[in-house]
Each structure stands twice: as structure tokens, then as C-alpha cells.
Motif scaffolding. Structure first.
Motif, PDB file in Angstrom:
ATOM      1  N   HIS A 185       0.837  -1.201   0.000  1.00  0.00           N
ATOM      2  CA  HIS A 185       0.000   0.000   0.000  1.00  0.00           C
ATOM      3  C   HIS A 185       0.871   1.251   0.000  1.00  0.00           C
ATOM      4  O   HIS A 185       1.905   1.306   0.673  1.00  0.00           O
ATOM      5  CB  HIS A 185      -0.909   0.003   1.229  1.00  0.00           C
ATOM      6  N   PRO A 186       0.472   2.294  -0.740  1.00  0.00           N
ATOM      7  CA  PRO A 186       1.329   3.473  -0.856  1.00  0.00           C
ATOM      8  C   PRO A 186       1.524   4.279   0.416  1.00  0.00           C
ATOM      9  O   PRO A 186       2.517   5.001   0.533  1.00  0.00           O
ATOM     10  CB  PRO A 186       0.621   4.322  -1.926  1.00  0.00           C
ATOM     11  N   ASP A 187       0.602   4.185   1.404  1.00  0.00           N
ATOM     12  CA  ASP A 187       0.803   5.028   2.594  1.00  0.00           C
ATOM     13  C   ASP A 187       1.854   4.471   3.548  1.00  0.00           C
ATOM     14  O   ASP A 187       2.300   5.162   4.465  1.00  0.00           O
ATOM     15  CB  ASP A 187      -0.517   5.286   3.321  1.00  0.00           C
ATOM     16  N   GLY A 188       2.269   3.213   3.349  1.00  0.00           N
ATOM     17  CA  GLY A 188       3.359   2.653   4.147  1.00  0.00           C
ATOM     18  C   GLY A 188       2.996   2.335   5.573  1.00  0.00           C
ATOM     19  O   GLY A 188       3.834   1.850   6.333  1.00  0.00           O
ATOM     20  N   SER A 195      -3.194  -5.972   1.848  1.00  0.00           N
ATOM     21  CA  SER A 195      -1.815  -5.703   1.431  1.00  0.00           C
ATOM     22  C   SER A 195      -0.854  -5.820   2.611  1.00  0.00           C
ATOM     23  O   SER A 195       0.212  -6.443   2.500  1.00  0.00           O
ATOM     24  CB  SER A 195      -1.709  -4.312   0.800  1.00  0.00           C
ATOM     25  N   ARG A 219       7.561  -3.375  -3.436  1.00  0.00           N
ATOM     26  CA  ARG A 219       7.100  -2.369  -4.389  1.00  0.00           C
ATOM     27  C   ARG A 219       5.615  -2.055  -4.209  1.00  0.00           C
ATOM     28  O   ARG A 219       4.782  -2.947  -4.038  1.00  0.00           O
ATOM     29  CB  ARG A 219       7.345  -2.851  -5.815  1.00  0.00           C
ATOM     30  N   VAL A 220       5.321  -0.772  -4.251  1.00  0.00           N
ATOM     31  CA  VAL A 220       3.944  -0.293  -4.138  1.00  0.00           C
ATOM     32  C   VAL A 220       3.206  -0.532  -5.451  1.00  0.00           C
ATOM     33  O   VAL A 220       3.771  -0.343  -6.532  1.00  0.00           O
ATOM     34  CB  VAL A 220       3.934   1.212  -3.793  1.00  0.00           C
ATOM     35  N   ALA A 221       1.972  -0.932  -5.351  1.00  0.00           N
ATOM     36  CA  ALA A 221       1.081  -1.029  -6.512  1.00  0.00           C
ATOM     37  C   ALA A 221      -0.352  -0.996  -6.003  1.00  0.00           C
ATOM     38  O   ALA A 221      -0.778  -1.898  -5.289  1.00  0.00           O
ATOM     39  CB  ALA A 221       1.331  -2.309  -7.303  1.00  0.00           C
ATOM     40  N   ASN A 228      -1.210  -1.757 -12.971  1.00  0.00           N
ATOM     41  CA  ASN A 228      -0.334  -1.367 -11.861  1.00  0.00           C
ATOM     42  C   ASN A 228       0.716  -2.440 -11.595  1.00  0.00           C
ATOM     43  O   ASN A 228       1.829  -2.120 -11.164  1.00  0.00           O
ATOM     44  CB  ASN A 228      -1.166  -1.100 -10.606  1.00  0.00           C
ATOM     45  N   ALA A 232       4.690  -1.586 -11.782  1.00  0.00           N
ATOM     46  CA  ALA A 232       5.601  -1.928 -10.685  1.00  0.00           C
ATOM     47  C   ALA A 232       6.800  -2.716 -11.199  1.00  0.00           C
ATOM     48  O   ALA A 232       7.940  -2.512 -10.751  1.00  0.00           O
ATOM     49  CB  ALA A 232       4.860  -2.713  -9.612  1.00  0.00           C
ATOM     50  N   GLU A 235       9.230  -0.388 -13.019  1.00  0.00           N
ATOM     51  CA  GLU A 235      10.039   0.364 -12.058  1.00  0.00           C
ATOM     52  C   GLU A 235      11.114  -0.513 -11.429  1.00  0.00           C
ATOM     53  O   GLU A 235      12.248  -0.069 -11.211  1.00  0.00           O
ATOM     54  CB  GLU A 235       9.135   0.956 -10.975  1.00  0.00           C
TER      55      GLU A 235
END
Length: 347
Positions: A185-188, A195, A219-221, A228, A232, A235
């Protein structure tokens, strides 16, 4: 003229009350009598008048399923399984798509958008355990997924952490040591999201094997769609971080990853072994076919419908007459296919 209950009773040689008991699936009907009534129903083409039944009983014979997005193959296939399980119970299903919008999810669980249904199966994406007080409603409900734990309703979900750990252990078993994961998840922040739970299982498997968790391989996706997954992997390849295994947190991400690896000339499974989660139908038809974790989707649907039917039957009973909330997690299994070096099977 439409066929009536009396017509079925006359042909079967039983009372109308017995026919009614069979139609409502009451258990205290002898097997031979049940077979005779069911034969008469089929012979005459009898169909219950659900509208009249609803007026008498206060029930509609319809349940509601709320999911984030049917564009995600998992939820589309889950809806299919729920409909099949409900049909076995003589129930129809109304499917509500929330789009992962928090307010729409709140409207669903608090019944601000009431539908003429007898109960609710819901899989929220934006609500969390901190919102469990929203679920304190008398309406029969069963929670699906992993966003809310310890709530006041029955809860059917999958073994996210242990299933993820098993997926990574499978990659370790086939000789991979630099295993990347995509779908974080992108917010970490660590919460009770799928996730986070699956990344936790990834970490557990590596640490148990004595391997260091490399942050560059996480890796975030989001959201978990094919494009996505492809992004990922692009990247990851651009960063020139070496990896020989890839754990994708769902099959959609994995299918996008397979496409991007092929475009980059990376051979699967020779150079990189790939595994996903969900065992969606498409996973059998990718090239190579995708090894994945079958988390028990069909069983989740069946159990959830069974629990909801029980809660509908209890509706209106006093608190002391109701079962306490139950948390059920069906078993999972690894489906080995070509993306980790196994021949395609007929699973």
C-alpha cells in the motif's frame, strides 16, 4: 392459470402445509415425502409467489452483496459464487458496487440506502476496525474480507498472512532467494488491510529462511489491477535491483507483471518465478500459466451465505437467543503451474 400450492399438494398426495414446508426447506419433512413434493413441483412447473410470501413473512427472498469493484476479477468471481450459493438456498442476490468510496460503504452498512432485501454480505475497502461501531445494526449481516476485525457481525475471510507466507515459501522451495513483492500500500502504514497482512507473510517467510528483507524489493502497486502490476515491474527493472522471484499480492498484478517481464525479455520461470493470489479464472490461461494461491473463494461464498441465512432466521430474536459473532477462515492451497516451473494441470 398459474399453478398453485394446492395443485402441487393434490398431485403429490400431501397437504398444502407439507408442500409449504418443502418450499421453505424446513428440515422436518421425511425424505420420501420431500422427493414426492419436489417431483410434483417440477412436473407442474410450480413457482412460489415471492411477492405474496414476502407480504406474509416480511421477507423478500433476496439478499444483498456489496463489493468495491466488479472490474476486479476476484470480486466478479466472488459475486458469481455467492449467486450460486444463494440459488441453492432459493434466494436471489442484489449486487451493489461501492467503487471503494467510504461514504457509499457507510451508506450500505448503516442502511441509509435501503433495499428490499433480507440480509447483507459486504466487503468494505475504505472502512476499518475503527469503524466497527457502524456495524451495530439489527439488520442480518455478514462481513467479508479483512478490513474490520472484532466487529459485532459474523466474519468470513481468508488466511492472508499464512497464505502469503506459503506463497513465498513455494518460491523458496524452487530455489529463489531474491524475491520481490508487488502490491504494497502506498501510505506505508501497517494496518489490517490485505496488502499489509500479505506483506507481513512475505516478511515472515524470508526471515524464517534466514534471508534479509531488502526494502528495494518491496514495491507499491495500488489498486490491484493489471496495469499497476506492469508498472511496478517496469520500475523494478529500471532500478536494476536483482530478483529471481516475484510474489504478487493478487493475480491481477501478477498478470500485468507477466506481460511486462515478457516485453523486457525476462524469461518466466527461468529467470524469474512468479506467483499470485486468488486463483482467478484468467490465471490458467496466461502464458505461462500462473502459479497462485487458491484462498477458498467458493467456500467463502458458501459459508457466508449459510451464515447469513442463519442470521435472517434469528432476526427479531432477543440478544440471548442469538449466536455470538463467528470468524471463519476456510483453508487455502497452492496451485502449482508453469510460472514457477510446474506443468499445467487440470485443476
Amino acid at each position: 392459470m398459474s399453478v398453485t400450492l394446492q395443485d402441487v399438494a393434490r398431485l403429490a398426495g400431501v397437504s398444502t402445509k407439507t408442500v409449504s414446508n418443502v418450499v421453505h426447506d424446513f428440515p422436518r419433512v421425511r425424505a420420501e415425502t420431500r422427493r414426492r413434493v419436489q417431483w410434483a413441483i417440477e412436473e407442474l412447473g410450480y413457482r412460489p409467489n415471492l411477492s405474496a410470501r414476502g407480504l406474509r413473512s416480511g421477507r423478500t427472498g433476496v439478499i444483498e452483496l456489496s463489493v468495491p469493484e466488479l472490474r476486479q476479477s476476484y470480486f466478479a468471481e466472488l459475486a458469481d459464487e455467492v449467486i450460486r450459493a444463494a440459488e441453492q438456498r432459493g434466494l436471489g442476490v442484489l449486487v451493489e458496487q461501492t467503487g471503494g468510496d467510504r461514504q457509499r460503504e457507510i451508506d450500505v452498512v448503516t442502511r441509509r440506502r435501503p433495499y428490499l432485501t433480507d440480509g447483507l454480505l459486504y466487503a468494505p475497502e475504505r472502512l476499518g476496525t475503527e469503524d466497527k461501531d457502524l456495524l451495530t445494526t439489527d439488520f442480518p449481516s455478514v462481513l467479508l474480507g479483512e478490513r474490520i476485525f472484532g466487529g459485532p457481525t459474523d466474519h468470513v475471510t481468508m488466511h492472508n498472512t499464512s497464505a502469503a507466507r506459503a506463497a513465498v515459501e513455494h518460491l523458496l522451495e524452487v530455489g529463489r532467494r531474491r524475491i520481490a513483492v508487488i502490491g504494497a500500500h502506498p501510505d506505508g502504514q501497517v494496518r489490517e488491510r490485505a496488502s499489509d497482512l500479505r506483506v507481513a507473510g512475505y516478511r515472515e517467510a524470508l526471515e524464517s529462511a534466514g534471508l534479509t528483507v531488502d526494502p528495494d524489493l518491496i514495491r507499491v502497486a495500488a489498486p490491484w489491477f493489471q496495469w499497476n502490476g506492469a508498472e511496478a515491474v517496469r520500475e523494478l527493472l529500471a532500478a536494476r535491483v536483482p530478483f529471481d522471484g516475484l510474489f504478487c499480492l493478487n493475480d491481477g498484478l501478477a498478470l500485468g507483471a507477466l506481460r511486462e517481464l515478457a516485453a523486457a525479455g525476462v524469461r518466466v520461470p527461468d529467470d524469474v518465478a512468479v506467483i499470485g493470489v486468488d486463483n482467478i479464472d484468467e490465471s490458467r490461461f496466461s502464458v505461462p500459466s500462473l502459479t497462485t494461491v487458491d484462498a477458498g473463494r467458493a467456500e467463502i461464498a458458501r459459508i457466508a451465505v449459510d451464515l447469513l441465512v442463519e442470521r435472517i432466521a434469528e432476526h427479531g430474536a432477543g440478544p440471548g437467543d442469538r449466536r455470538p459473532p463467528r470468524l471463519i477462515k476456510p483453508p487455502f492451497r497452492i496451485v502449482r503451474r508453469e510460472s514457477t516451473g510446474f506443468p499445467e494441470t487440470s485443476d
